[in-house]
Design an enzyme around this catalytic site. Structure first.
Site, PDB file in Angstrom:
ATOM      1  N   CYS A 118      39.905  36.987  36.521  1.00 52.24           N
ATOM      2  CA  CYS A 118      39.550  37.488  37.852  1.00 52.24           C
ATOM      3  C   CYS A 118      40.079  36.627  38.989  1.00 52.24           C
ATOM      4  CB  CYS A 118      38.032  37.620  37.957  1.00 52.24           C
ATOM      5  SG  CYS A 118      37.325  38.815  36.809  1.00 52.24           S
ATOM      6  N   HIS A 251      36.363  37.967  45.643  1.00 52.47           N
ATOM      7  CA  HIS A 251      36.444  38.727  44.403  1.00 52.47           C
ATOM      8  C   HIS A 251      35.185  39.570  44.272  1.00 52.47           C
ATOM      9  CE1 HIS A 251      36.717  39.951  40.333  1.00 52.47           C
ATOM     10  NE2 HIS A 251      35.814  39.095  39.877  1.00 52.47           N
ATOM     11  N   ASN A 281      34.088  45.817  39.392  1.00 54.47           N
ATOM     12  CA  ASN A 281      34.897  44.611  39.248  1.00 54.47           C
ATOM     13  C   ASN A 281      36.261  45.000  38.669  1.00 54.47           C
ATOM     14  OD1 ASN A 281      36.104  42.198  38.527  1.00 54.47           O
ATOM     15  ND2 ASN A 281      34.277  41.320  37.572  1.00 54.47           N
TER      16      ASN A 281
END
Length: 324
Positions: A118, A251, A281
């Protein structure tokens, strides 16, 4: 040593798969014992996009790249390098970046992928900036593209409800004034924490599940501490405080983590770009997708100071400060 070369961010783009899957759809389609309320209250997620048909990591990355080039008024033939951050490539090789190079019709330059989960986009942004500052490139496409839906164990509601697919891209160019563009990037990793967020195997381990595994509470605990440190590092490196930040583009993992970082910086909610409710996500794609949305709808404007931060499996984490 060559003179310092400023690096501007001149283009943004994004692509989200056609299929939108709500929380209720997840429960019905995959037989997951969950509910819209259970997912929303723990994560802030209401829906996500999932690839279908001919959509792939490379095709999404190429579309996001096209949009970034169009935004900047730059042709693909002018690009010197493509960097794709992804944990879900279509093939072991060639790299997704090389596939994008072919799709865009580029016959010069070079491309490669970065795997930092990520945090991948922040890592790729730092790498693209370094290529320009070293004089090896003048225009670099930096892309995050993921199909995490193909890594999920749909019987594990602790992970499968969290992720979605998509791609985001930015174009970096040499030039501009000092104090504009990418001001600094800060990267970190700690391999001793790799067992709290990982994918169980890959091509080299054929007997494994190749599914994403996560210890959610441990990841949350590390995220709060490590992201705070990365944000402080970025501010200190530039002689700034949280009051100087006009936008945070984090993020998009969990709304509680995002809210916690905003409070640390004393940023009001309207100064934080949030897409986790609609995108879930999307790993390395989440920051460029959120940036693309906020630039195109007029929230983020030229001259604004933008903070980016991310944490992912590895563990990897990092931050970046950009003057748009």
């Amino acid at each position: 040593m060559p003179d310092f070369i400023p690096v501007r961010l001149t283009g943004v783009g994004g692509y989200l798969p056609r299929d939108i899957v709500s929380n209720d759809d997840l429960a019905a389609k995959y037989g997951i014992e969950t509910s819209d309320e259970w997912i929303r209250t723990r994560t802030g997620i209401a829906q996500r996009h999932i690839v279908s048909g001919d959509e792939t990591t490379a095709s999404m990355a190429a579309e996001a790249a096209r949009q970034a080039l169009d935004y900047a008024g730059v042709s693909a033939s002018e690009v010197d390098s493509i960097i794709v951050a992804t944990s879900t490539p279509d093939r072991v090789f060639p790299a997704v970046a090389v596939q994008v190079q072919a799709i865009l019709g580029m016959t010069k330059g070079f491309g490669f992928d970065i795997s930092a989960a990520c945090s991948g986009f922040v890592y790729a942004l730092a790498t693209g900036s370094a290529l320009i500052q070293s004089g090896q490139a003048k225009k670099v496409l930096v892309i995050g593209s993921e199909v995490f839906s193909r890594l999920l164990d749909w019987s594990d509601r602790g992970t499968c409800v969290l992720f979605g697919d998509g791609a985001g891209a930015v174009l970096l160019e040499a030039g501009g004034k000092q104090g504009e563009g990418i001001l600094s990037t800060h990267l970190h990793s700690d391999g001793t924490t790799g067992d709290i967020l990982y994918v169980d195997g890959a091509v080299g381990c054929p007997s494994t599940t190749q599914h994403l595994r996560m210890q959610g509470r441990e990841v949350f605990r590390h995220a709060v501490v490590k992201l705070s440190q990365a944000v402080d590092e970025a501010l200190e490196a530039n002689g700034l405080t949280g009051e100087d930040i006009q936008w945070m583009v984090p993020h998009q993992a969990n709304l509680r983590i995002i809210d916690g970082m905003a409070k640390k910086l004393a940023l009001p909610a309207e100064r934080v770009v949030v897409t986790v409710d609609r995108h879930a996500n999307t790993s390395a794609a989440s920051i460029p997708l959120a940036l693309n949305e906020a630039v195109r709808d007029g929230r983020i404007r030229k001259g604004d100071l933008v903070l980016m931060e991310a944490l992912g499996g590895g563990l990897t984490w990092g931050s970046a400060l950009i003057r748009m």
